[in-house]
Design a protein around this motif. Structure first.
Motif, short mmCIF file in Angstrom:
data_model
loop_
_atom_site.label_atom_id
_atom_site.label_comp_id
_atom_site.label_asym_id
_atom_site.label_seq_id
_atom_site.Cartn_x
_atom_site.Cartn_y
_atom_site.Cartn_z
N PHE A 33 1.96 17.43 14.38
CA PHE A 33 0.66 16.79 14.59
C PHE A 33 -0.08 17.37 15.80
O PHE A 33 -1.25 17.03 16.01
CB PHE A 33 0.82 15.28 14.78
CG PHE A 33 0.82 14.51 13.49
CD1 PHE A 33 -0.36 14.02 12.94
CD2 PHE A 33 2.01 14.27 12.81
CE1 PHE A 33 -0.36 13.31 11.76
CE2 PHE A 33 2.02 13.55 11.62
CZ PHE A 33 0.83 13.07 11.09
N THR A 34 0.56 18.23 16.58
CA THR A 34 -0.11 18.84 17.73
C THR A 34 -1.28 19.69 17.24
O THR A 34 -1.13 20.55 16.37
CB THR A 34 0.86 19.70 18.54
OG1 THR A 34 1.90 18.86 19.06
CG2 THR A 34 0.15 20.39 19.70
N GLY A 35 -2.46 19.42 17.81
CA GLY A 35 -3.67 20.09 17.35
C GLY A 35 -4.40 19.32 16.27
O GLY A 35 -5.48 19.71 15.85
N SER A 86 -8.52 16.17 13.14
CA SER A 86 -7.55 15.08 13.19
C SER A 86 -6.92 14.78 11.84
O SER A 86 -7.60 14.75 10.81
CB SER A 86 -8.24 13.81 13.71
OG SER A 86 -7.32 12.74 13.77
N TRP A 87 -5.60 14.57 11.89
CA TRP A 87 -4.86 14.08 10.72
C TRP A 87 -4.57 12.59 10.86
O TRP A 87 -3.72 12.05 10.15
CB TRP A 87 -3.54 14.84 10.58
CG TRP A 87 -3.68 16.24 10.06
CD1 TRP A 87 -4.81 16.83 9.55
CD2 TRP A 87 -2.65 17.24 10.02
NE1 TRP A 87 -4.54 18.13 9.19
CE2 TRP A 87 -3.23 18.41 9.46
CE3 TRP A 87 -1.32 17.25 10.40
CZ2 TRP A 87 -2.49 19.58 9.27
CZ3 TRP A 87 -0.58 18.41 10.21
CH2 TRP A 87 -1.16 19.57 9.65
N LEU A 88 -5.26 11.95 11.78
CA LEU A 88 -5.10 10.52 12.00
C LEU A 88 -6.48 9.86 11.97
O LEU A 88 -7.44 10.39 12.53
CB LEU A 88 -4.46 10.26 13.37
CG LEU A 88 -3.00 10.68 13.53
CD1 LEU A 88 -2.68 10.87 15.01
CD2 LEU A 88 -2.07 9.64 12.91
N ALA A 105 -4.24 11.73 4.31
CA ALA A 105 -3.44 12.44 3.32
C ALA A 105 -2.95 13.77 3.88
O ALA A 105 -1.81 14.19 3.63
CB ALA A 105 -4.26 12.66 2.05
N ALA A 106 -3.79 14.44 4.66
CA ALA A 106 -3.38 15.71 5.29
C ALA A 106 -2.28 15.48 6.30
O ALA A 106 -1.38 16.33 6.48
CB ALA A 106 -4.58 16.37 5.95
N GLY A 107 -2.31 14.33 6.99
CA GLY A 107 -1.25 14.01 7.93
C GLY A 107 0.09 13.77 7.25
O GLY A 107 1.15 14.13 7.78
N GLN A 108 0.04 13.18 6.07
CA GLN A 108 1.27 12.98 5.30
C GLN A 108 1.83 14.31 4.79
O GLN A 108 3.02 14.59 4.93
CB GLN A 108 1.02 12.02 4.13
CG GLN A 108 0.81 10.58 4.53
CD GLN A 108 2.09 9.89 4.96
OE1 GLN A 108 3.19 10.30 4.61
NE2 GLN A 108 1.95 8.83 5.75
N LYS A 149 0.81 -1.22 0.00
CA LYS A 149 0.00 0.00 0.00
C LYS A 149 0.84 1.26 0.00
O LYS A 149 0.74 2.12 0.89
CB LYS A 149 -0.97 -0.01 1.18
CG LYS A 149 -2.08 -1.05 1.03
CD LYS A 149 -3.18 -0.86 2.03
CE LYS A 149 -4.35 -1.80 1.72
NZ LYS A 149 -5.47 -1.63 2.67
N ARG A 150 1.66 1.40 -1.03
CA ARG A 150 2.43 2.63 -1.19
C ARG A 150 1.55 3.67 -1.87
O ARG A 150 1.01 3.44 -2.95
CB ARG A 150 3.70 2.35 -1.99
CG ARG A 150 4.72 1.55 -1.21
CD ARG A 150 6.03 1.42 -1.92
NE ARG A 150 6.00 0.34 -2.89
CZ ARG A 150 6.35 -0.92 -2.63
NH1 ARG A 150 6.74 -1.27 -1.41
NH2 ARG A 150 6.33 -1.84 -3.56
N SER A 151 1.46 4.82 -1.26
CA SER A 151 0.55 5.87 -1.71
C SER A 151 1.29 6.99 -2.43
O SER A 151 2.40 7.37 -2.03
CB SER A 151 -0.20 6.45 -0.51
OG SER A 151 -0.94 7.59 -0.89
N THR A 152 0.67 7.53 -3.45
CA THR A 152 1.23 8.70 -4.13
C THR A 152 1.11 9.94 -3.26
O THR A 152 1.70 10.98 -3.57
CB THR A 152 0.50 8.96 -5.46
OG1 THR A 152 -0.90 9.17 -5.20
CG2 THR A 152 0.65 7.78 -6.41
N LYS A 153 0.35 9.83 -2.15
CA LYS A 153 0.19 10.95 -1.22
C LYS A 153 1.04 10.79 0.03
O LYS A 153 0.94 11.59 0.95
CB LYS A 153 -1.29 11.10 -0.84
CG LYS A 153 -2.17 11.48 -2.02
CD LYS A 153 -3.61 11.68 -1.60
CE LYS A 153 -4.48 12.09 -2.79
NZ LYS A 153 -5.90 12.29 -2.39
#
Length: 273
Positions: free
Chosen positions: A230-232, A240-242, A258-261, A66-70
């Motif tokens: 990732f704080t906040g 959440s970015w998770l 994707a936003a977390g990456q 599961k390698r993502s382009t993002k």
């Protein structure tokens, strides 16, 4: 006699000049050998946090990895155009998997390596499953088991991986990425784990990061700490970015979106690289 001395002087001069020119040529040739050319290739190693599980847009050719382009490695490569890019990070990878199946692209031309690994060795998935399905005391006990493993066993396994990377890619700048804290304590979540469980999980993530950072530093590597970015944006933060528990795609649970990456991992890696 004078003519002989003159001839000897001229011969010596020509010999010295020839030797100097030959030496200069040899030095120039040495500067152009593959071992001294700029190492500018990029190799991305590691587990699901590097492969991009949770970000979507998976490369079908990567299968279960599961390698993502993002994922942050793909985003960095797209923005910086390294001379070569090899993306071998894989979902579920442990230190032994990196050693046995991901180091092939490393070589003299590798100038940059990224890596996240250790969470699966410590039993990350089992910890989260236990905490979701069982009691608070069982959760905390399982977290403490993981902490003991991180303290006693993981450092040696990280050393093996880091030493192998240095041996195969001696010119590479190596950036080891850590893991975010999962939960905002006292946040917006009104169900699920207790704050005691969430605090125990966050504390274990901090221990994993500090242990990894110490081993990375001892090998001359750079550690990228993502807790600040990732704080906040932890689970229960309202932004959440998770992923929390994702019942429709359970494998994406507790992984960066994707936003977390792009917002959590990419800036840290870019700064460290």
């Amino acid at each position: 006699m004078r003519r002989f001395r003159l001839a000897a002087y001229v011969t010596s001069f020509l010999f010295a000049a020839t030797a100097a020119l030959t030496g200069a040529g040899a030095a120039q040739a040495a500067d152009n050998t593959p071992s001294t050319l700029a190492a500018t290739g990029y190799v991305a190693l590691g587990d699901s946090y590097s492969s991009g599980v949770g970000a979507g847009s998976y490369d079908s050719a990567s299968g279960d990895c599961k390698r993502s382009t993002k994922a942050y490695p793909a985003l960095w490569a797209a923005a910086h155009s390294p001379s070569s890019f090899h993306f071998t990070a894989c979902s579920g990878a442990r230190t032994g998997d990196v050693l046995s199946g991901q180091l092939g692209p490393l070589g003299a031309g590798t100038g940059l390596v990224s890596l996240s690994v250790g969470g699966n060795d410590a039993g990350f998935a089992d910890v989260m499953t236990t905490c979701v399905l069982y009691s608070e005391s069982t959760c905390v006990s399982r977290v403490n088991e993981a902490r003991a493993y991180v303290t006693s066993t993981l450092p040696g396994k990280l050393d093996q991986v880091y030493s192998a990377i240095s041996a195969k890619a001696p010119a590479a700048h190596v950036v080891v990425l850590g893991y975010p804290r999962f939960y905002k304590i006292g946040g917006s979540c009104i169900a699920g784990l207790s704050d005691t469980e969430r605090s125990a999980i966050n504390s274990a993530a901090d221990l994993l990061n500090s242990t990894t950072a110490k081993r990375a530093a001892d090998h001359g590597f750079t550690f990228g700490d993502v807790t600040t970015t990732f704080t906040g944006h932890e689970i229960c933060s309202g932004s959440s970015w998770l992923h929390s528990v994702n019942w429709t795609n359970i494998g994406e649970s507790y992984h960066p979106t994707a936003a977390g990456q792009s917002g959590g991992y990419l800036p840290v890696f870019t700064s460290a690289a």
